[in-house]
Motif scaffolding. Structure first.
Motif, PDB file in Angstrom:
ATOM      1  N   ASP A  38     -28.700  14.519  -2.167  1.00 27.81           N
ATOM      2  CA  ASP A  38     -29.050  15.473  -1.119  1.00 27.81           C
ATOM      3  C   ASP A  38     -29.182  16.864  -1.742  1.00 27.81           C
ATOM      4  O   ASP A  38     -28.535  17.163  -2.747  1.00 27.81           O
ATOM      5  CB  ASP A  38     -27.938  15.502  -0.056  1.00 27.81           C
ATOM      6  N   ALA A  39     -30.011  17.706  -1.121  1.00 20.42           N
ATOM      7  CA  ALA A  39     -30.117  19.109  -1.548  1.00 20.42           C
ATOM      8  C   ALA A  39     -28.762  19.777  -1.323  1.00 20.42           C
ATOM      9  O   ALA A  39     -28.028  19.420  -0.399  1.00 20.42           O
ATOM     10  CB  ALA A  39     -31.209  19.818  -0.755  1.00 20.42           C
ATOM     11  N   GLN A  40     -28.424  20.731  -2.197  1.00 19.59           N
ATOM     12  CA  GLN A  40     -27.121  21.390  -2.086  1.00 19.59           C
ATOM     13  C   GLN A  40     -27.226  22.866  -2.450  1.00 19.59           C
ATOM     14  O   GLN A  40     -28.126  23.279  -3.173  1.00 19.59           O
ATOM     15  CB  GLN A  40     -26.096  20.725  -3.007  1.00 19.59           C
ATOM     16  N   HIS A  41     -26.260  23.618  -1.941  1.00 14.38           N
ATOM     17  CA  HIS A  41     -26.114  25.014  -2.309  1.00 14.38           C
ATOM     18  C   HIS A  41     -25.268  25.088  -3.579  1.00 14.38           C
ATOM     19  O   HIS A  41     -24.604  24.122  -3.949  1.00 14.38           O
ATOM     20  CB  HIS A  41     -25.452  25.807  -1.186  1.00 14.38           C
ATOM     21  N   LEU A  45     -22.666  22.296  -5.174  1.00 15.03           N
ATOM     22  CA  LEU A  45     -22.893  21.662  -6.477  1.00 15.03           C
ATOM     23  C   LEU A  45     -21.685  21.841  -7.385  1.00 15.03           C
ATOM     24  O   LEU A  45     -21.275  20.912  -8.084  1.00 15.03           O
ATOM     25  CB  LEU A  45     -24.124  22.256  -7.160  1.00 15.03           C
ATOM     26  N   LYS A  46     -21.125  23.048  -7.390  1.00 17.71           N
ATOM     27  CA  LYS A  46     -19.974  23.331  -8.238  1.00 17.71           C
ATOM     28  C   LYS A  46     -18.813  22.403  -7.881  1.00 17.71           C
ATOM     29  O   LYS A  46     -18.106  21.911  -8.763  1.00 17.71           O
ATOM     30  CB  LYS A  46     -19.571  24.795  -8.103  1.00 17.71           C
ATOM     31  N   LYS A  47     -18.628  22.124  -6.592  1.00 19.35           N
ATOM     32  CA  LYS A  47     -17.562  21.212  -6.166  1.00 19.35           C
ATOM     33  C   LYS A  47     -17.908  19.763  -6.487  1.00 19.35           C
ATOM     34  O   LYS A  47     -17.049  18.978  -6.872  1.00 19.35           O
ATOM     35  CB  LYS A  47     -17.313  21.363  -4.667  1.00 19.35           C
ATOM     36  N   SER A  48     -19.173  19.408  -6.333  1.00 20.53           N
ATOM     37  CA  SER A  48     -19.598  18.022  -6.573  1.00 20.53           C
ATOM     38  C   SER A  48     -19.548  17.654  -8.047  1.00 20.53           C
ATOM     39  O   SER A  48     -19.184  16.536  -8.404  1.00 20.53           O
ATOM     40  CB  SER A  48     -21.025  17.810  -6.057  1.00 20.53           C
ATOM     41  N   VAL A  49     -19.938  18.586  -8.902  1.00 17.30           N
ATOM     42  CA  VAL A  49     -19.959  18.344 -10.350  1.00 17.30           C
ATOM     43  C   VAL A  49     -18.654  18.917 -10.915  1.00 17.30           C
ATOM     44  O   VAL A  49     -18.617  20.006 -11.481  1.00 17.30           O
ATOM     45  CB  VAL A  49     -21.214  18.972 -11.007  1.00 17.30           C
ATOM     46  N   THR A  50     -17.610  18.174 -10.737  1.00 15.77           N
ATOM     47  CA  THR A  50     -16.269  18.624 -11.091  1.00 15.77           C
ATOM     48  C   THR A  50     -16.189  19.019 -12.567  1.00 15.77           C
ATOM     49  O   THR A  50     -16.638  18.273 -13.438  1.00 15.77           O
ATOM     50  CB  THR A  50     -15.245  17.500 -10.816  1.00 15.77           C
ATOM     51  N   GLY A  51     -15.610  20.202 -12.810  1.00 16.38           N
ATOM     52  CA  GLY A  51     -15.374  20.647 -14.180  1.00 16.38           C
ATOM     53  C   GLY A  51     -16.424  21.589 -14.731  1.00 16.38           C
ATOM     54  O   GLY A  51     -16.213  22.213 -15.775  1.00 16.38           O
ATOM     55  N   ILE A  52     -17.552  21.742 -14.064  1.00 11.72           N
ATOM     56  CA  ILE A  52     -18.597  22.628 -14.570  1.00 11.72           C
ATOM     57  C   ILE A  52     -18.270  24.070 -14.179  1.00 11.72           C
ATOM     58  O   ILE A  52     -17.824  24.330 -13.055  1.00 11.72           O
ATOM     59  CB  ILE A  52     -19.997  22.213 -14.067  1.00 11.72           C
ATOM     60  N   ARG A  72     -35.766  26.027  -5.786  1.00  9.00           N
ATOM     61  CA  ARG A  72     -34.764  26.923  -5.200  1.00  9.00           C
ATOM     62  C   ARG A  72     -35.351  27.442  -3.898  1.00  9.00           C
ATOM     63  O   ARG A  72     -36.432  28.012  -3.899  1.00  9.00           O
ATOM     64  CB  ARG A  72     -34.541  28.131  -6.105  1.00  9.00           C
ATOM     65  N   THR A  73     -34.632  27.274  -2.828  1.00  6.18           N
ATOM     66  CA  THR A  73     -35.068  27.818  -1.542  1.00  6.18           C
ATOM     67  C   THR A  73     -34.019  28.807  -1.072  1.00  6.18           C
ATOM     68  O   THR A  73     -32.837  28.460  -0.965  1.00  6.18           O
ATOM     69  CB  THR A  73     -35.228  26.693  -0.499  1.00  6.18           C
ATOM     70  N   ILE A  74     -34.466  30.035  -0.809  1.00  8.78           N
ATOM     71  CA  ILE A  74     -33.551  31.081  -0.357  1.00  8.78           C
ATOM     72  C   ILE A  74     -33.527  31.077   1.171  1.00  8.78           C
ATOM     73  O   ILE A  74     -34.565  31.206   1.818  1.00  8.78           O
ATOM     74  CB  ILE A  74     -33.971  32.457  -0.893  1.00  8.78           C
ATOM     75  N   HIS A  75     -32.329  30.902   1.719  1.00  8.96           N
ATOM     76  CA  HIS A  75     -32.122  30.950   3.166  1.00  8.96           C
ATOM     77  C   HIS A  75     -31.447  32.277   3.472  1.00  8.96           C
ATOM     78  O   HIS A  75     -30.366  32.558   2.956  1.00  8.96           O
ATOM     79  CB  HIS A  75     -31.232  29.792   3.642  1.00  8.96           C
ATOM     80  N   ASP A  76     -32.091  33.090   4.286  1.00  4.59           N
ATOM     81  CA  ASP A  76     -31.559  34.413   4.604  1.00  4.59           C
ATOM     82  C   ASP A  76     -31.043  34.422   6.032  1.00  4.59           C
ATOM     83  O   ASP A  76     -31.688  34.925   6.945  1.00  4.59           O
ATOM     84  CB  ASP A  76     -32.645  35.477   4.403  1.00  4.59           C
ATOM     85  N   ASP A  77     -29.884  33.788   6.226  1.00  7.99           N
ATOM     86  CA  ASP A  77     -29.230  33.819   7.532  1.00  7.99           C
ATOM     87  C   ASP A  77     -28.413  35.109   7.568  1.00  7.99           C
ATOM     88  O   ASP A  77     -28.921  36.154   7.219  1.00  7.99           O
ATOM     89  CB  ASP A  77     -28.334  32.586   7.706  1.00  7.99           C
ATOM     90  N   ASN A  78     -27.176  35.047   7.943  1.00 13.46           N
ATOM     91  CA  ASN A  78     -26.300  36.218   7.861  1.00 13.46           C
ATOM     92  C   ASN A  78     -25.941  36.495   6.407  1.00 13.46           C
ATOM     93  O   ASN A  78     -25.749  37.631   6.010  1.00 13.46           O
ATOM     94  CB  ASN A  78     -25.027  36.009   8.685  1.00 13.46           C
ATOM     95  N   VAL A  79     -25.836  35.424   5.661  1.00 11.75           N
ATOM     96  CA  VAL A  79     -25.531  35.505   4.230  1.00 11.75           C
ATOM     97  C   VAL A  79     -26.648  34.794   3.490  1.00 11.75           C
ATOM     98  O   VAL A  79     -27.099  33.721   3.900  1.00 11.75           O
ATOM     99  CB  VAL A  79     -24.179  34.806   3.930  1.00 11.75           C
ATOM    100  N   ARG A  81     -28.215  32.389   1.116  1.00 10.73           N
ATOM    101  CA  ARG A  81     -27.793  31.149   0.464  1.00 10.73           C
ATOM    102  C   ARG A  81     -29.002  30.552  -0.232  1.00 10.73           C
ATOM    103  O   ARG A  81     -30.105  30.589   0.295  1.00 10.73           O
ATOM    104  CB  ARG A  81     -27.248  30.145   1.486  1.00 10.73           C
ATOM    105  N   ILE A  82     -28.762  29.989  -1.391  1.00 10.54           N
ATOM    106  CA  ILE A  82     -29.838  29.342  -2.139  1.00 10.54           C
ATOM    107  C   ILE A  82     -29.566  27.849  -2.170  1.00 10.54           C
ATOM    108  O   ILE A  82     -28.481  27.412  -2.544  1.00 10.54           O
ATOM    109  CB  ILE A  82     -29.944  29.906  -3.571  1.00 10.54           C
ATOM    110  N   GLU A  83     -30.582  27.108  -1.757  1.00 10.91           N
ATOM    111  CA  GLU A  83     -30.468  25.650  -1.744  1.00 10.91           C
ATOM    112  C   GLU A  83     -31.300  25.080  -2.886  1.00 10.91           C
ATOM    113  O   GLU A  83     -32.418  25.517  -3.116  1.00 10.91           O
ATOM    114  CB  GLU A  83     -30.975  25.106  -0.406  1.00 10.91           C
TER     115      GLU A  83
END
Length: 122
Positions: A38-41, A45-52, A72-79, A81-83
């Motif tokens: 799945d696409a991830q922020h 990804l940092k949590k999914s790929v443990t140790g990186i 890379r898709t930039i989502h400009d909500d309140n914060v 986020r890059i997906e």
């Protein structure tokens, strides 16, 4: 009749060798495998790929984006986020990463046994 190969990974100046060196990297393979699910922020990804580390993750994502494996898709909500998501090329490569993952998981017992036997002899 087979068409001659345009690229040869065994030739030291071939661009395919550079690709091969980059994409044989454990972090690249784990990132590609993860994004194939799945696409991830970035933080996902940092949590999914443990140790990186964040620095290494950022470097590897840039490599994958440069080589056309992800977007890379930039989502400009309140914060902001890059997906990150795999492209079609990245999804095709992910099939290879998945096969390698499967082989490793299925054969690790044999590898560990061989290591143990080797270490006992030497």
């Amino acid at each position: 009749m087979n068409k001659p190969l345009k690229f040869n990974v065994f030739h030291p100046d071939c661009p395919s060798r550079i690709f091969f060196e980059k994409f044989a990297d454990k972090w690249i393979l784990l990132i590609v495998y993860t994004l194939d699910q799945d696409a991830q922020h970035f933080n996902q990804l940092k949590k999914s790929v443990t140790g990186i580390s964040p620095k290494v993750l950022s470097q590897k994502l840039k490599i994958l984006e440069r080589d056309g494996m992800l977007t890379r898709t930039i989502h400009d909500d309140n914060v902001i986020r890059i997906e990150y998501a795999l492209t079609e090329l990245g999804k095709a490569f992910a099939k290879t990463a998945d096969q390698l993952k499967g082989w490793v998981e299925e054969n690790m017992d044999s590898v560990l046994q061989a290591r143990s036997e080797f270490d006992q002899k030497h």
